[in-house]
Design a protein around this motif. Structure first.
Motif, short mmCIF file in Angstrom:
data_model
loop_
_atom_site.label_atom_id
_atom_site.label_comp_id
_atom_site.label_asym_id
_atom_site.label_seq_id
_atom_site.Cartn_x
_atom_site.Cartn_y
_atom_site.Cartn_z
N LYS A 6 -3.25 -6.02 -0.51
CA LYS A 6 -3.85 -5.75 0.80
C LYS A 6 -4.99 -6.73 1.04
CE LYS A 6 -2.82 -0.85 0.54
NZ LYS A 6 -3.38 0.49 0.41
N SER A 7 -5.25 -7.00 2.31
CA SER A 7 -6.33 -7.92 2.67
C SER A 7 -7.65 -7.18 2.82
CB SER A 7 -5.98 -8.62 3.98
OG SER A 7 -7.04 -9.45 4.38
N LYS A 11 -8.00 -7.03 8.20
CA LYS A 11 -7.50 -5.67 8.08
C LYS A 11 -7.68 -4.95 9.41
CE LYS A 11 -8.94 -1.66 5.46
NZ LYS A 11 -9.66 -1.20 4.30
N GLY A 15 -4.50 -3.06 5.95
CA GLY A 15 -4.58 -4.38 5.35
C GLY A 15 -3.25 -4.92 4.89
N LYS A 59 -4.71 -2.68 -3.98
CA LYS A 59 -5.95 -3.07 -3.32
C LYS A 59 -6.53 -4.27 -4.06
CE LYS A 59 -7.06 1.66 -2.08
NZ LYS A 59 -7.97 2.78 -2.26
N ASN A 67 -8.93 3.36 2.22
CA ASN A 67 -8.47 2.27 3.08
C ASN A 67 -9.39 2.17 4.24
OD1 ASN A 67 -6.44 1.87 1.34
ND2 ASN A 67 -4.99 3.12 2.47
#
Length: 67
Positions: A6-7, A11, A15, A59, A67
């Motif tokens: 995930k970014s 996001k 994300g 993550k 999140n």
């Protein structure tokens, strides 16, 4: 070594699209448009794919909390 995750910086929701865009080095808007088209075209399966990726993608190391 590249890793699909995930970014942290790009996001909008979880994300996921930002992380995919970072991994493939493409514009995140293109990835988001593709997910929206998939979700609208397939209805429930497209939405479930996104949610599945939101759960399955790790993550980044610096990401603490939800999140």
């Amino acid at each position: 070594m590249k890793r699909l995750q995930k970014s942290l910086v790009d996001k909008k929701l979880f994300g996921v699209c930002g992380g995919i865009a970072e991994y493939f080095e493409v514009d995140p808007v293109l990835v988001r448009v593709a997910f929206v088209a998939l979700a609208l075209g397939t209805s429930l399966p497209g939405f479930l794919i996104y949610l599945g990726l939101a759960v399955a993608m790790p993550k980044p190391a610096g990401m603490i909390g939800s999140n």
